[in-house]
Write a protein that holds these residues in place. Sequence first.
Motif, PDB file in Angstrom:
ATOM      1  N   ASP A 274       0.832  -1.206   0.000  1.00 37.93           N
ATOM      2  CA  ASP A 274       0.000   0.000   0.000  1.00 37.93           C
ATOM      3  C   ASP A 274       0.867   1.256   0.000  1.00 37.93           C
ATOM      4  O   ASP A 274       1.656   1.469   0.908  1.00 37.93           O
ATOM      5  N   TYR A 275       0.710   2.092  -1.033  1.00 39.03           N
ATOM      6  CA  TYR A 275       1.523   3.301  -1.102  1.00 39.03           C
ATOM      7  C   TYR A 275       1.264   4.217   0.095  1.00 39.03           C
ATOM      8  O   TYR A 275       2.129   5.003   0.487  1.00 39.03           O
ATOM      9  N   ALA A 276       0.070   4.108   0.701  1.00 41.52           N
ATOM     10  CA  ALA A 276      -0.260   4.992   1.827  1.00 41.52           C
ATOM     11  C   ALA A 276       0.719   4.791   2.986  1.00 41.52           C
ATOM     12  O   ALA A 276       0.974   5.692   3.771  1.00 41.52           O
ATOM     13  N   GLU A 277       1.300   3.586   3.054  1.00 45.08           N
ATOM     14  CA  GLU A 277       2.281   3.295   4.101  1.00 45.08           C
ATOM     15  C   GLU A 277       3.557   4.106   3.916  1.00 45.08           C
ATOM     16  O   GLU A 277       4.310   4.326   4.854  1.00 45.08           O
ATOM     17  N   TYR A 278       3.825   4.465   2.662  1.00 49.30           N
ATOM     18  CA  TYR A 278       5.095   5.121   2.367  1.00 49.30           C
ATOM     19  C   TYR A 278       4.954   6.628   2.229  1.00 49.30           C
ATOM     20  O   TYR A 278       5.938   7.329   2.089  1.00 49.30           O
ATOM     21  N   GLY A 279       3.714   7.131   2.243  1.00 45.03           N
ATOM     22  CA  GLY A 279       3.507   8.567   2.178  1.00 45.03           C
ATOM     23  C   GLY A 279       3.504   9.084   0.775  1.00 45.03           C
ATOM     24  O   GLY A 279       2.630   8.743  -0.019  1.00 45.03           O
ATOM     25  N   GLY A 280       4.506   9.891   0.427  1.00 50.02           N
ATOM     26  CA  GLY A 280       4.528  10.484  -0.901  1.00 50.02           C
ATOM     27  C   GLY A 280       5.878  10.287  -1.553  1.00 50.02           C
ATOM     28  O   GLY A 280       6.712   9.527  -1.071  1.00 50.02           O
ATOM     29  N   ALA A 281       6.067  10.972  -2.655  1.00 50.05           N
ATOM     30  CA  ALA A 281       7.306  10.860  -3.404  1.00 50.05           C
ATOM     31  C   ALA A 281       8.117  12.136  -3.202  1.00 50.05           C
ATOM     32  O   ALA A 281       7.641  13.225  -3.523  1.00 50.05           O
ATOM     33  N   GLY A 285      16.717  17.087  -5.046  1.00 54.87           N
ATOM     34  CA  GLY A 285      17.591  17.938  -5.847  1.00 54.87           C
ATOM     35  C   GLY A 285      17.240  19.411  -5.748  1.00 54.87           C
ATOM     36  O   GLY A 285      17.929  20.261  -6.320  1.00 54.87           O
ATOM     37  N   ILE A 286      16.157  19.730  -5.016  1.00 51.26           N
ATOM     38  CA  ILE A 286      15.825  21.151  -4.838  1.00 51.26           C
ATOM     39  C   ILE A 286      16.445  21.645  -3.532  1.00 51.26           C
ATOM     40  O   ILE A 286      16.784  20.865  -2.650  1.00 51.26           O
ATOM     41  N   ASN A 287      16.538  22.973  -3.447  1.00 53.52           N
ATOM     42  CA  ASN A 287      17.171  23.601  -2.282  1.00 53.52           C
ATOM     43  C   ASN A 287      16.167  23.727  -1.137  1.00 53.52           C
ATOM     44  O   ASN A 287      15.859  24.824  -0.657  1.00 53.52           O
ATOM     45  N   GLY A 288      15.640  22.582  -0.720  1.00 51.20           N
ATOM     46  CA  GLY A 288      14.605  22.546   0.311  1.00 51.20           C
ATOM     47  C   GLY A 288      14.009  21.163   0.306  1.00 51.20           C
ATOM     48  O   GLY A 288      14.698  20.191  -0.025  1.00 51.20           O
ATOM     49  N   CYS A 289      12.738  21.080   0.631  1.00 48.95           N
ATOM     50  CA  CYS A 289      12.088  19.772   0.638  1.00 48.95           C
ATOM     51  C   CYS A 289      10.659  19.876   0.137  1.00 48.95           C
ATOM     52  O   CYS A 289       9.887  20.707   0.613  1.00 48.95           O
ATOM     53  N   ALA A 290      10.318  19.052  -0.842  1.00 51.27           N
ATOM     54  CA  ALA A 290       8.942  18.988  -1.338  1.00 51.27           C
ATOM     55  C   ALA A 290       8.549  17.527  -1.439  1.00 51.27           C
ATOM     56  O   ALA A 290       9.265  16.725  -2.041  1.00 51.27           O
ATOM     57  N   ILE A 291       7.422  17.170  -0.813  1.00 51.71           N
ATOM     58  CA  ILE A 291       6.922  15.804  -0.891  1.00 51.71           C
ATOM     59  C   ILE A 291       5.633  15.827  -1.708  1.00 51.71           C
ATOM     60  O   ILE A 291       4.697  16.562  -1.401  1.00 51.71           O
ATOM     61  N   ILE A 292       5.634  15.023  -2.773  1.00 49.96           N
ATOM     62  CA  ILE A 292       4.501  14.988  -3.692  1.00 49.96           C
ATOM     63  C   ILE A 292       3.670  13.751  -3.393  1.00 49.96           C
ATOM     64  O   ILE A 292       4.126  12.627  -3.590  1.00 49.96           O
ATOM     65  N   GLY A 293       2.464  13.973  -2.881  1.00 50.26           N
ATOM     66  CA  GLY A 293       1.603  12.843  -2.523  1.00 50.26           C
ATOM     67  C   GLY A 293       0.697  12.441  -3.674  1.00 50.26           C
ATOM     68  O   GLY A 293       0.535  13.175  -4.657  1.00 50.26           O
ATOM     69  N   ASN A 304       1.854  10.085   6.607  1.00 51.08           N
ATOM     70  CA  ASN A 304       3.171   9.555   6.278  1.00 51.08           C
ATOM     71  C   ASN A 304       3.972  10.476   5.357  1.00 51.08           C
ATOM     72  O   ASN A 304       5.197  10.528   5.432  1.00 51.08           O
ATOM     73  N   ALA A 305       3.267  11.228   4.493  1.00 51.92           N
ATOM     74  CA  ALA A 305       3.959  12.203   3.643  1.00 51.92           C
ATOM     75  C   ALA A 305       4.550  13.312   4.518  1.00 51.92           C
ATOM     76  O   ALA A 305       5.678  13.768   4.284  1.00 51.92           O
ATOM     77  N   ILE A 306       3.811  13.724   5.541  1.00 54.51           N
ATOM     78  CA  ILE A 306       4.324  14.753   6.461  1.00 54.51           C
ATOM     79  C   ILE A 306       5.526  14.202   7.240  1.00 54.51           C
ATOM     80  O   ILE A 306       6.538  14.887   7.415  1.00 54.51           O
ATOM     81  N   PHE A 307       5.448  12.951   7.666  1.00 55.94           N
ATOM     82  CA  PHE A 307       6.587  12.335   8.362  1.00 55.94           C
ATOM     83  C   PHE A 307       7.818  12.307   7.455  1.00 55.94           C
ATOM     84  O   PHE A 307       8.946  12.556   7.898  1.00 55.94           O
ATOM     85  N   GLN A 308       7.588  11.998   6.175  1.00 60.71           N
ATOM     86  CA  GLN A 308       8.705  12.012   5.226  1.00 60.71           C
ATOM     87  C   GLN A 308       9.329  13.401   5.162  1.00 60.71           C
ATOM     88  O   GLN A 308      10.549  13.535   5.139  1.00 60.71           O
ATOM     89  N   ALA A 309       8.468  14.424   5.121  1.00 60.03           N
ATOM     90  CA  ALA A 309       8.956  15.807   5.058  1.00 60.03           C
ATOM     91  C   ALA A 309       9.772  16.135   6.305  1.00 60.03           C
ATOM     92  O   ALA A 309      10.831  16.781   6.222  1.00 60.03           O
ATOM     93  N   ILE A 310       9.304  15.667   7.448  1.00 58.15           N
ATOM     94  CA  ILE A 310      10.024  15.918   8.708  1.00 58.15           C
ATOM     95  C   ILE A 310      11.384  15.212   8.694  1.00 58.15           C
ATOM     96  O   ILE A 310      12.421  15.812   8.999  1.00 58.15           O
ATOM     97  N   ASN A 311      11.375  13.946   8.286  1.00 57.32           N
ATOM     98  CA  ASN A 311      12.633  13.183   8.253  1.00 57.32           C
ATOM     99  C   ASN A 311      13.624  13.790   7.270  1.00 57.32           C
ATOM    100  O   ASN A 311      14.820  13.856   7.532  1.00 57.32           O
ATOM    101  N   PHE A 312      13.099  14.190   6.118  1.00 54.56           N
ATOM    102  CA  PHE A 312      13.945  14.793   5.080  1.00 54.56           C
ATOM    103  C   PHE A 312      14.558  16.085   5.609  1.00 54.56           C
ATOM    104  O   PHE A 312      15.778  16.286   5.544  1.00 54.56           O
ATOM    105  N   SER A 313      13.711  16.952   6.177  1.00 53.28           N
ATOM    106  CA  SER A 313      14.166  18.288   6.583  1.00 53.28           C
ATOM    107  C   SER A 313      15.092  18.241   7.785  1.00 53.28           C
ATOM    108  O   SER A 313      15.899  19.148   7.984  1.00 53.28           O
TER     109      SER A 313
END
Lengths: 330, 330
Positions: A274-281, A285-293, A304-313
């Motif tokens: 289930d993709y919902a488990e993984y959040g977004g994509a 390569g950008i100078n920041g963080c963008a998660i595309i759900g 989970n997309a927000i968690f990805q953004a937190i982990n990334f940032s």
Amino acid sequence: MLTIAVDAMGGDFGPAPIVEGTLHALKEREFKALLVGNVSVLKPLIPSEYLDRVSFIESTDVLDMHEAATNALKRKETSIYKAVDLVKDNVADAVVSMGHSGATMSLATLRIGRLKGVLRPAIATIMPTAVNGKVSLVLDVGANVDCKAEHLAQFAVMGEAYVKDILKVAHPKVGLLSNGEEESKGNEITKEAFLLLKQLKSFVGNVEGNNIFDGSVDVIVCDGFVGNILLKTSEGVADSITKIIKQNVRRSPLAIAGAVLMRKVFTVLKKQVDYAEYGGAPLIGINGCAIIGHGKSNAKAVKNAIFQAINFSSSNINTDIENKLAQLEL
Amino acid sequence: MLTIAVDAMGGDFGPAPIVEGTLHALKEREFKALLVGNVSVLKPLIPSEYLDRVSFIESTDVLDMHEAATNALKRKETSIYKAVDLVKDNVADAVVSMGHSGATMSLATLRIGRLKGVLRPAIATIMPTAVNGKVSLVLDVGANVDCKAEHLAQFAVMGEAYVKDILKVAHPKVGLLSNGEEESKGNEITKEAFLLLKQLKSFVGNVEGNNIFDGSVDVIVCDGFVGNILLKTSEGVADSITKIIKQNVRRSPLAIAGAVLMRKVFTVLKKQVDYAEYGGAPLIGINGCAIIGHGKSNAKAVKNAIFQAINFSSSNINTDIENKLAQLEL
């Protein structure tokens, strides 16, 4: 505390699952949410105990999922435009959107800008494997349809950094997607990319489509045309198998009983793919963080997309990418 | 009566499944088989009642699956070389091989030759769909790694002819595999191909990876690089799902009981997605007929590959392709 800008109006189902997912995320993790959208709609959806960590940014326009991505740059009042600009203006650390993915990609690339040395940002997607607890990362899956060898080589570096810094794989293996494992296999561009990729210690050579799911590699590199096709193909196979099973179960009371007894197995399977488990994509390569759900994201996918953004940032991925790219000879 | 040349030495398991499959085919259909290989090994495997419809051609060499396809042209004593030449010399109507697919492809193209107007022959593969009894045809799946737009346009014509003449679909729908359905989607080459394909009445536009399996189109056109990747990706997804189910069933006695009750459903599923049901992959565009089987073919797959060769050779597909290509403006 990190601040995450959330495009609260994007996605196929409007604000409801986005707000719900944001609330679930706020419950589990420490961060501030900036909800961008129609404030008079959004505010009543937030219980008072969350209001100290939620702020609202008014936006009067929404970019429809079916509009051309090129319109996004002109429509400065859309929720996605405003959400992206919060990162550009250093008000937010990351942006999360379930809306128009092409628009998010162009806006994030052009408004926030690329990291030093990055020729083209790439969209990466996390794929399940048959090995329990192991995932693989495929990039690019749609940002760059026509790629040169040096783009593919950079995707490898960016994917490796993501897997190391976010997924915490100590020694990632990177493969180049091709039509056979031998070095001689590939089209003109992947053959050229193969030679460039020999510079990376993590590079294990060409891999094939089935290696995405068998846990043999952590990062699979391809252009966005192939990446999109393989994503849709994978969804198609999984959907067909499910349909065929359902159609045939329905015909037999015995099989229905069997399916009931196997319910837990199917639940595990569903959870694992289930993709919902993984959040977004993540757009890497950008100078920041963008998660595309996914446009169809439910509350869990948004969380989970927000968690990805937190982990990334909160990681060093962007510095690591710049350092690694500086060493890559193209 | 049609004569089918069978490379009896190719494939991963040697002559046994090939001979067995040929015998099954001889039992069900009227044709003559020319078995090419080590006659002293092959002859004792054929029961006397079949000897009036089986002939043997001695060959002292076998092309190993791991050799370069380029070696095939020099090795004139291999079973695949001799089997292909039987078609070239009009001794046989078709050749079937479970051996080195690259070698079969090059030998068939160079020794038998292309049909008038064909720029490049393509390997086509039949894919199962979730719609019961309906299959789709994907081409190219490996013969041509780097393609131009005109190659893709010709693949569409050849695929349409196969589906009409062999699979008996009266009004086939042809789709161009891309990263989105809109005409604006695609890489440089598929966008160019889209414009050429507008000449075909059967052309329904761009399709996505999932459309291979949902029964919405009959023919899916792509280059051999993408085609190979999508085949391997599909296999990978199906294998992973099977593995995850098996792993989890094993852990629970209830689930084991459930799986037993569902056995018939899994058998139907397996049959529906089993390549052995479809035989082999036709090489379309040569001045004859060559069916390329899977190296791992069992007797059933060999039998079905021979049936494909019979159906192909008794149809008008090659004339139809030449006529249609003469009308296609490139």
